[in-house]
Design a protein around this motif. Sequence first.
Motif, short mmCIF file in Angstrom:
data_model
loop_
_atom_site.label_atom_id
_atom_site.label_comp_id
_atom_site.label_asym_id
_atom_site.label_seq_id
_atom_site.Cartn_x
_atom_site.Cartn_y
_atom_site.Cartn_z
N LYS A 3 0.83 -1.20 0.00
CA LYS A 3 0.00 0.00 0.00
C LYS A 3 0.87 1.26 0.00
O LYS A 3 0.56 2.23 -0.69
N SER A 4 1.94 1.25 0.75
CA SER A 4 2.82 2.43 0.79
C SER A 4 3.53 2.65 -0.54
O SER A 4 3.79 3.77 -0.93
N LYS A 5 3.84 1.58 -1.27
CA LYS A 5 4.45 1.72 -2.60
C LYS A 5 3.47 2.36 -3.57
O LYS A 5 3.85 3.19 -4.39
N LYS A 6 2.19 1.98 -3.47
CA LYS A 6 1.17 2.59 -4.33
C LYS A 6 1.05 4.08 -4.05
O LYS A 6 0.94 4.90 -4.96
N ILE A 7 1.05 4.44 -2.78
CA ILE A 7 0.95 5.85 -2.40
C ILE A 7 2.14 6.63 -2.93
O ILE A 7 1.99 7.73 -3.47
N ILE A 8 3.33 6.06 -2.79
CA ILE A 8 4.54 6.72 -3.29
C ILE A 8 4.47 6.90 -4.81
O ILE A 8 4.80 7.96 -5.34
N CYS A 9 4.00 5.86 -5.52
CA CYS A 9 3.88 5.97 -6.98
C CYS A 9 2.86 7.03 -7.37
O CYS A 9 3.10 7.80 -8.31
N ILE A 10 1.74 7.09 -6.68
CA ILE A 10 0.72 8.09 -6.99
C ILE A 10 1.26 9.49 -6.74
O ILE A 10 1.07 10.40 -7.55
N LEU A 11 1.95 9.68 -5.61
CA LEU A 11 2.53 10.99 -5.30
C LEU A 11 3.59 11.38 -6.32
O LEU A 11 3.68 12.53 -6.74
N ALA A 12 4.42 10.42 -6.73
CA ALA A 12 5.46 10.70 -7.73
C ALA A 12 4.83 11.08 -9.06
O ALA A 12 5.27 12.03 -9.73
N LEU A 13 3.78 10.37 -9.45
CA LEU A 13 3.10 10.68 -10.70
C LEU A 13 2.45 12.07 -10.64
O LEU A 13 2.56 12.86 -11.58
N ALA A 14 1.82 12.38 -9.51
CA ALA A 14 1.22 13.71 -9.34
C ALA A 14 2.30 14.79 -9.41
O ALA A 14 2.10 15.84 -10.02
N GLY A 15 3.44 14.53 -8.80
CA GLY A 15 4.55 15.49 -8.84
C GLY A 15 5.06 15.70 -10.26
O GLY A 15 5.34 16.83 -10.66
N LEU A 16 5.16 14.64 -11.04
CA LEU A 16 5.61 14.75 -12.42
C LEU A 16 4.60 15.53 -13.28
O LEU A 16 4.99 16.34 -14.11
N VAL A 17 3.32 15.28 -13.05
CA VAL A 17 2.29 16.02 -13.79
C VAL A 17 2.38 17.51 -13.45
O VAL A 17 2.33 18.36 -14.34
N LEU A 18 2.52 17.82 -12.18
CA LEU A 18 2.64 19.22 -11.75
C LEU A 18 3.89 19.87 -12.33
O LEU A 18 3.84 21.00 -12.83
N LEU A 19 4.99 19.16 -12.30
CA LEU A 19 6.24 19.67 -12.87
C LEU A 19 6.09 19.90 -14.37
O LEU A 19 6.53 20.92 -14.90
N GLY A 20 5.42 18.97 -15.05
CA GLY A 20 5.18 19.12 -16.49
C GLY A 20 4.32 20.34 -16.80
O GLY A 20 4.58 21.07 -17.75
N TYR A 21 3.31 20.57 -15.96
CA TYR A 21 2.45 21.74 -16.15
C TYR A 21 3.25 23.03 -16.00
O TYR A 21 3.12 23.94 -16.83
#
Length: 153
Positions: A3-21
């Motif tokens: 579960k913690s790996k999923k949370i980390i992946c979701i946060l990393a993906l959200a961070g990449l999307v924000l950085l891309g924006y």
Amino acid sequence: MRKSKKIICILALAGLVLLGYFFWRSLQPVEIVAVHQRNNFSDVLVNNFPFTDKGKVNWWLDNKDKLKEKYDIPKPASYGLFTIVIWKFGEGYKYAGKYDRMCFEDMKEKRNCIDKNVLFIISNDKDDDMFFVGDNGTYRMGKDGEIVKIRRE
């Protein structure tokens, strides 16, 4: 543990999307929508203005000659001082009805106001030093071109 790996992946993906924006936004050119003049005060309405103070100062330095040529700003008073306020145009002109709107008397239309959202201020002093007011402080540029952040006491 899974579960913690999923949370980390979701946060990393959200961070990449924000950085891309933010990267995408930084590549958008500044759009000057309108310029309004009141004596030695110039109001410049824009979209897509840089996020950082450094980006805002650099935009001014890169575009000050174009602004003078196209819009005849700054327009110093007889004693030499001027102020340019860069406003976010955002959703466009609105009616005066709401509190805290900036209205432009040089427009005859009833929708002649914008929400007050100052992005940047450029001014000078009697020694012809330039001052820039951004989100993170006030900066002074002397005649030598050096830009120094002014410390508040």
